[in-house]
Design an enzyme around this catalytic site. Structure first.
Site, PDB file in Angstrom:
ATOM      1  N   GLN A 160       0.869  -1.176   0.000  1.00  0.00           N
ATOM      2  CA  GLN A 160       0.000   0.000   0.000  1.00  0.00           C
ATOM      3  C   GLN A 160       0.904   1.224   0.000  1.00  0.00           C
ATOM      4  O   GLN A 160       1.509   1.547   1.006  1.00  0.00           O
ATOM      5  CB  GLN A 160      -0.931   0.007   1.203  1.00  0.00           C
ATOM      6  CG  GLN A 160      -1.743   1.277   1.383  1.00  0.00           C
ATOM      7  CD  GLN A 160      -2.532   1.650   0.140  1.00  0.00           C
ATOM      8  OE1 GLN A 160      -3.140   0.800  -0.496  1.00  0.00           O
ATOM      9  NE2 GLN A 160      -2.510   2.925  -0.230  1.00  0.00           N
ATOM     10  N   GLY A 294     -10.469   0.088  -0.966  1.00  0.00           N
ATOM     11  CA  GLY A 294      -9.862  -0.217  -2.248  1.00  0.00           C
ATOM     12  C   GLY A 294      -8.721   0.737  -2.515  1.00  0.00           C
ATOM     13  O   GLY A 294      -8.616   1.792  -1.894  1.00  0.00           O
ATOM     14  N   MET A 295      -7.836   0.339  -3.427  1.00  0.00           N
ATOM     15  CA  MET A 295      -6.750   1.208  -3.861  1.00  0.00           C
ATOM     16  C   MET A 295      -6.662   1.112  -5.370  1.00  0.00           C
ATOM     17  O   MET A 295      -6.570   0.024  -5.931  1.00  0.00           O
ATOM     18  CB  MET A 295      -5.433   0.777  -3.209  1.00  0.00           C
ATOM     19  CG  MET A 295      -4.258   1.656  -3.595  1.00  0.00           C
ATOM     20  SD  MET A 295      -4.494   3.384  -3.076  1.00  0.00           S
ATOM     21  CE  MET A 295      -3.539   4.240  -4.333  1.00  0.00           C
ATOM     22  N   GLU A 321     -13.204   2.970  -7.427  1.00  0.00           N
ATOM     23  CA  GLU A 321     -11.833   2.666  -7.841  1.00  0.00           C
ATOM     24  C   GLU A 321     -11.695   2.716  -9.354  1.00  0.00           C
ATOM     25  O   GLU A 321     -10.658   3.149  -9.876  1.00  0.00           O
ATOM     26  CB  GLU A 321     -11.409   1.298  -7.302  1.00  0.00           C
ATOM     27  CG  GLU A 321     -11.532   1.123  -5.793  1.00  0.00           C
ATOM     28  CD  GLU A 321     -10.927   2.260  -4.976  1.00  0.00           C
ATOM     29  OE1 GLU A 321      -9.971   2.911  -5.452  1.00  0.00           O
ATOM     30  OE2 GLU A 321     -11.394   2.515  -3.863  1.00  0.00           O
ATOM     31  N   GLU A 343      -9.867  12.447  -4.892  1.00  0.00           N
ATOM     32  CA  GLU A 343     -10.958  11.734  -4.212  1.00  0.00           C
ATOM     33  C   GLU A 343     -12.330  12.380  -4.388  1.00  0.00           C
ATOM     34  O   GLU A 343     -13.339  11.690  -4.512  1.00  0.00           O
ATOM     35  CB  GLU A 343     -10.634  11.594  -2.724  1.00  0.00           C
ATOM     36  CG  GLU A 343      -9.357  10.792  -2.437  1.00  0.00           C
ATOM     37  CD  GLU A 343      -9.411   9.363  -2.942  1.00  0.00           C
ATOM     38  OE1 GLU A 343     -10.488   8.910  -3.370  1.00  0.00           O
ATOM     39  OE2 GLU A 343      -8.372   8.691  -2.918  1.00  0.00           O
ATOM     40  N   TYR A 405     -13.484  13.677   0.106  1.00  0.00           N
ATOM     41  CA  TYR A 405     -14.324  12.800  -0.705  1.00  0.00           C
ATOM     42  C   TYR A 405     -15.710  13.420  -0.924  1.00  0.00           C
ATOM     43  O   TYR A 405     -16.115  13.703  -2.056  1.00  0.00           O
ATOM     44  CB  TYR A 405     -14.502  11.435  -0.024  1.00  0.00           C
ATOM     45  CG  TYR A 405     -13.301  10.528  -0.033  1.00  0.00           C
ATOM     46  CD1 TYR A 405     -13.274   9.379  -0.815  1.00  0.00           C
ATOM     47  CD2 TYR A 405     -12.196  10.776   0.780  1.00  0.00           C
ATOM     48  CE1 TYR A 405     -12.195   8.507  -0.806  1.00  0.00           C
ATOM     49  CE2 TYR A 405     -11.100   9.926   0.789  1.00  0.00           C
ATOM     50  CZ  TYR A 405     -11.110   8.790  -0.004  1.00  0.00           C
ATOM     51  OH  TYR A 405     -10.021   7.947   0.009  1.00  0.00           O
TER      52      TYR A 405
END
Length: 624
Positions: A160, A294-295, A321, A343, A405
């Site tokens: 990550q 999630g990434m 994502e 984001e 976000y």
């Protein structure tokens, strides 16, 4: 009408930006040199010397939890510049040489907490350098023992990198504004499969030492935090002509079923904002210790298994994502003060995909949940808290994801509502096209809106663009969600609050968003008898939906509901997603002599199974 048309954007560093709408990427991305683009989280000086490509050749050592090998870097430097500065955090450097193998002098500077140390290489006239090194105890890498996996037989590795963790295993300039192409050759024990956030070049090569070598390439310049790796006992299942999913064998069928709408989501995203430019869109469903939902690693989205609910009710995560393939990966914030550009734009885009695939009702409900998160955050920290502005300068105290976000998404929803969806979509499409494979800042998107979207002064006053981006709180023109989205649910919550009335038939028919709304709206203070009745009627402790289960457990722990402690402990043992783990430990620690011993006992058992990102948050709560 044009506004702020005269403003200097960038230094091209030996390349031109891609042509508008051209899906092919330049090999070298531009570097922004304006003050607002400066990244104080890197030691690099990219305007003097910058990395353009990384070629990794690494071995994975699961016994020692270490990667070792080399990184070859291509560098562009101004005339007369003979030193390049890289980011390093805990790397053990063995040697550095030029393309001919000649040793180069280097120095590792003083460590700065949270940033690592500068690695200065005296490269002279060399523009290709090779660093031989190893990395252990890397914060970006999580090494799982076999018993921490679903299969229980083989170890597992996941990475990550966001925001600045990749410097703990890759020596490069670790800044989102310094985009780089990359390639890699990775060796691992032959029973394991390696995937990365680049396209696999060939079938793995079987070596003589009981290992296999995997090769990957990313030929488009990306922010370095997007270089990602995973390795384990994993298998693949195709979802569509350009999409598929990896996971451990025991999870592959459930994962594929939950992700069945992926190809339709890609089509919907392209219909909205142009071509998908990365080739494939594959995903890997990781072990539950993964710290995030999630990434968005290019061509290989990393996903938590906690989104698997059996009914695709939480696949907004996948839409999010995927949307990053445009906002975040294609156009990236130049530094982390403007993370809303990644984001917030993505959260807006996510909701549009959800509307296309699942309909307006679900999209409106999910947006209403997001707006409630904004209101909750503002109620907690105040409308004047600096951290509630979208652009967040260095040293601004963060207030949580509801701003970058959700406020970011509602900013764009508000703009869309004022100028109209057709004009807005045309503007956002050109924003992605004109800034593809480049970094961006708040200054840039504001100027672009004023030049390419706003039609006159009257509309500019309505939009309040600068207020949205730079000032705290919510502007009074915000497009608030209508009450209709949750009218039935809010009425049910009001009835329960009044006399504990429950309509289980309605609960059974509700969407997950409606259930989450109900659990968020009912009283925060409840008796054990009320909690027991609620759990019995709605089977909350047995929920297979982790978003709903989390909300129930948080409420139970806030009310010292002893009967829910075993379920909470099981949840915290099995799940490492920070979004769930941190609030549950916080809820326990807030309960003083009742909750703190429970929190400390559970954390002593579960801490080693969490990623460093999750541990960093919970350590401060439980052990601080």
């Amino acid at each position: 009408m044009r506004f702020l048309s005269a403003f200097s954007l960038l230094l091209l560093a030996a390349c031109n930006p891609p042509e508008t709408g051209d899906p092919s990427a330049p090999k070298v991305a531009p570097i922004l040199t304006t003050e607002d683009a400066h990244d104080d989280q890197t030691f690099a000086e990219p305007e003097k010397a910058r990395v353009t490509h990384i070629d990794l050749d690494l071995d994975l050592d699961f016994e020692r939890e270490m990667v070792s090998g080399s990184a070859m870097l291509d560098i562009i430097a101004d005339k007369g510049v003979d030193t390049v500065i890289l980011d390093s955090d805990g790397l053990k450097i063995d040697s550095i040489s030029d393309a001919d193998g000649k040793p180069l002098q280097y120095k590792v500077g003083d460590i700065v907490e949270g940033k690592g140390a500068p690695l200065s290489v005296e490269m002279g006239d060399a523009r290709e350098i090779t660093i031989t090194y190893s990395a252990s105890d890397a914060a970006a890498l999580q090494w799982l023992a076999p018993e921490q996996t679903a299969g229980g037989k083989h170890p597992y590795l996941l990475s990550q990198g966001q925001a600045t963790l990749n410097r703990t295993w890759i020596p490069t300039q670790d800044s989102p504004g310094i985009r780089q192409t990359w390639s890699a050759r990775i060796t691992a024990p032959e029973e394991l499969t390696v995937v990365m956030s680049g396209l696999s070049e060939d079938d793995p090569e079987t070596l003589d030492d009981g290992r296999r070598a995997f090769t990957f390439e990313m030929d488009k310049p990306v922010a370095p935090y997007l270089i990602a790796i995973a390795a384990g006992d994993i298998v693949f299942k195709e979802l569509g002509p350009r999409s598929g999913v990896w996971s451990e064998p025991s999870m592959i069928d459930a994962a594929a079923a939950e992700l069945a709408d992926t190809e339709a989501m890609i089509d919907a995203a392209e219909k909205l904002y142009g071509d998908y430019r990365w080739g494939r869109y594959d995903m890997i469903v990781l072990p539950p210790s993964f710290p995030y939902g999630g990434m968005e690693n290019p061509v290989m989205t990393f996903l938590t298994p906690t989104f698997i609910a059996g009914d695709r009710s939480l696949t907004g995560l996948v839409a999010h994502e995927l949307a990053h393939s445009w906002s975040g990966n294609l156009v990236t914030n130049a530094n982390w003060t403007d993370s809303w550009l990644n984001e917030g734009v993505t959260s807006y885009f996510e909701n549009r995909i959800v509307e296309e695939i699942y309909g307006k009702k679900r999209a409106d409900q999910e947006a209403a949940l997001s707006f409630a998160a904004i209101e909750k955050t503002l109620a907690e920290v105040g409308n004047e808290a600096p951290g509630t502005a979208l652009h967040q300068p260095a040293n601004t105290d963060p207030v949580g994801s509801a701003i970058v976000y959700d406020k970011g998404a509602f900013f764009l929803r508000t703009v869309e509502g004022i100028v109209g969806r057709d004009r807005f979509d045309a503007w956002l499409t050109q924003w992605f096209d004109n800034h593809a494979f480049q970094p961006a800042t708040s200054v840039m998107i504001l100027a672009d809106m004023e030049e390419n979207l706003v039609k006159d002064e009257a509309e500019a006053e309505k939009l309040k663009l600068r207020e949205w981006i730079y000032e705290p709180g919510l502007p009074d023109n915000v497009a608030r969600p209508g009450a209709a989205a949750f009218a039935e649910v809010d009425a049910a919550a009001k009835a329960f609050t009044a006399d504990r009335t429950l309509d289980t038939a309605s609960w059974d028919k509700w969407t997950s968003a409606e259930r989450q709304r109900f659990l968020a709206k009912i009283p925060r203070k409840m008796s054990n008898a009320d909690l027991a009745a609620l759990d019995d009627a709605l089977s909350l402790s047995g929920s297979g939906n982790n978003e709903e289960l989390f909300l129930w457990l948080e409420l139970a722990m806030q009310n010292r509901y002893e009967a829910a402690v075993p379920t909470t402990e099981k949840f915290l043992t099995e799940v490492g997603r920070r979004k769930f783990v941190a609030p549950l430990f916080e809820a326990l620690m807030d309960q003083g002599s009742w909750g703190q011993p429970i929190a400390k006992r559970i954390y002593a058992k579960t801490r080693s199974g969490y990623h460093a990102v999750t541990r960093g948050t919970v350590d401060a709560m439980v052990n601080g």
